[in-house]
Design an enzyme around this catalytic site. Structure first.
Site, short mmCIF file in Angstrom:
data_model
loop_
_atom_site.label_atom_id
_atom_site.label_comp_id
_atom_site.label_asym_id
_atom_site.label_seq_id
_atom_site.Cartn_x
_atom_site.Cartn_y
_atom_site.Cartn_z
N LEU A 103 0.68 -1.24 -0.11
CA LEU A 103 0.10 -0.07 0.12
C LEU A 103 0.91 1.09 0.21
CD1 LEU A 103 -2.52 -0.99 2.84
CD2 LEU A 103 -2.87 -0.85 0.24
N HIS A 104 0.52 2.14 -0.92
CA HIS A 104 1.45 3.44 -0.88
C HIS A 104 0.73 4.60 -1.33
CE1 HIS A 104 1.95 1.95 -5.26
NE2 HIS A 104 2.33 3.50 -5.23
#
Ligand code: UD1
Length: 381
Positions: free
Chosen positions: A222-223
């Site tokens: 996740l980013h």
């Protein structure tokens, strides 16, 4: 443009109409595995090419490791722009790239992907009258809150040659009025890198090092700002991930962007956070995962190539072919939707096929398309 896809053995050092080097631009982590195969194919054909690294990503784990693992030559020009606001970063890249283009007098500037480096370099080249090829053209999320959507649309608009990864991208470009002569369906260049390196990736010790067994864990990446910049949003996601981790251990290589929000949140047990991983380790972790939970664009595609179920924690995707053909489920951030998608993945309900032309020969088709385009514009033809 019709590109002959049957010829994957074009002769090395063929005479071309190119009147200057091909400049390849890379800046951020998802760019490096896209320029690697193109550099190799240009080299194979004896076509002079120059690599420019904008420096958008600069930590060794976000940049150098990809060059080392994938045998990409060190950049000929390093612009060292670093981080900043969108405007500041884009402007710094433009300022630093302009003299490079003036100095190199390229026949083409090739920009991969949808990051700020892609946009900045394409604008500079277009304004200097240099041909631009956009590698990964035509993808659309239609979500204008995504900075990448702005980058994609504007980059396509100022590009001469649109190298599309899939038929839906070609359809998008046709619907926006791009002429067929400007568009080449070349396939997905990331599949070139993945298929070439899969065996090497599988021999990495990353699973053993993290006490993981093949098929016995899930991978999280996740980013995206909408998921990770606000600690409240991120905490809600971690709650669901914590629940899933009670059944299936989860491993998450954390992008540096996430660190400040994570510092304010308690990480649930069963969810193991590790430093960002290299390309080969990322492929190794994906290939043996039961399920991958992600908000990345590239991971949606890599899991489709690998046939591993992917759950995408976003409300839109610019890569719908990974859903229609591949193993992807688009679920947003609603906990019930995430639970259901993971359940479907773990019960073996998700299967997919690899899209056409995601076959490891995309770099060859890209160079063919660039040469065909150049020849058509050259007076003696
Ligand atoms: C960028 C791309 C995104 C891509 C992602 C992959 C844009 C608009 N976004 O997002 O599309 O999916 O790369 O990684 O181009 N940082 C470091 N070290 C680094 C690089 C970044 O610590 O080597 C930190 C900095 O705090 C920086 C932040 O990450 O401010 C964001 O970096 P940036 O390149 O602006 O965007 P990404 O979130 O990485």
């Amino acid at each position: 443009m019709t590109v002959d896809t049957s010829d994957s053995t074009a002769p090395a050092s063929a005479a071309t109409d190119l009147n200057g080097p091909v400049v390849l631009v890379a800046g951020a982590r998802p760019n490096f595995m896209k320029v690697g195969p193109l550099q190799a194919e240009l080299d194979r054909r004896g076509i002079h090419n120059v690599l420019v690294h904008t420096g958008q990503h600069y930590d060794p784990a976000m940049s150098d490791v990809f060059f080392d693992e994938l045998g990409i030559r060190r950049p000929d020009h390093h612009l060292e722009v670093g981080s900043g606001s969108h405007a500041a970063q884009t402007a710094r890249i433009m300022e630093a790239f302009e003299p490079v283009v003036i100095d190199e007098q390229p026949s083409w500037v090739v920009v991969p992907g949808d990051v700020n480096s892609t946009l900045a370099a394409s604008l500079v080249a277009a304004k200097l009258g240099v041909r631009v090829a956009h590698l990964e053209a035509g993808l659309r999320s239609r979500d204008w809150d995504m900075p990448e959507e702005v980058n994609r649309v504007v980059t396509d608009r100022v590009s001469d040659l649109l190298l599309a990864p899939s038929f839906d991208a070609v359809d998008n470009l046709a619907a926006e009025g791009y002429p067929a002569t400007a568009v080449a369906l070349v396939g997905n260049i990331m599949a070139d890198t993945l298929l070439t390196n899969l065996e090497r990736a599988r021999s990495r010790p990353i699973l053993v090092e993290n006490a993981l067994t093949p098929g016995g864990y899930g991978l999280v990446t996740l980013h995206r700002p909408s998921n990770v910049d606000d600690p409240k949003t991120l905490a809600a996601l971690l709650d669901v991930l914590g629940e899933i981790a009670q059944r299936l251990p989860l491993i998450w290589p954390v992008h540096p962007r996430v660190n400040s929000a994570l510092a304010q949140i308690e990480v649930p047990s069963g969810l193991t956070l590790i430093e960002p991983v290299s390309y080969l380790d990322s492929i190794a972790l994906q290939a043996d995962a039961m399920v991958v939970l992600t908000d990345s664009g590239g991971v949606q595609e890599e899991t489709t190539v690998l046939g591993v179920p992917c759950v995408t924690l976003r409300t839109t995707t610019e890569r719908p072919i990974t859903i229609s053909h591949g193993t992807n489920q688009l679920v947003g951030t609603d906990p019930d939707a995430i639970r259901l998608a993971v359940h479907r993945a773990l019960s073996g309900e998700i299967a997919g096929t690899r899209p056409d032309l995601w076959d490891g020969k995309t770099a060859t088709r890209c160079v063919d398309a660039m040469l065909t385009y150049t020849a058509a514009q050259t007076p003696h033809h």
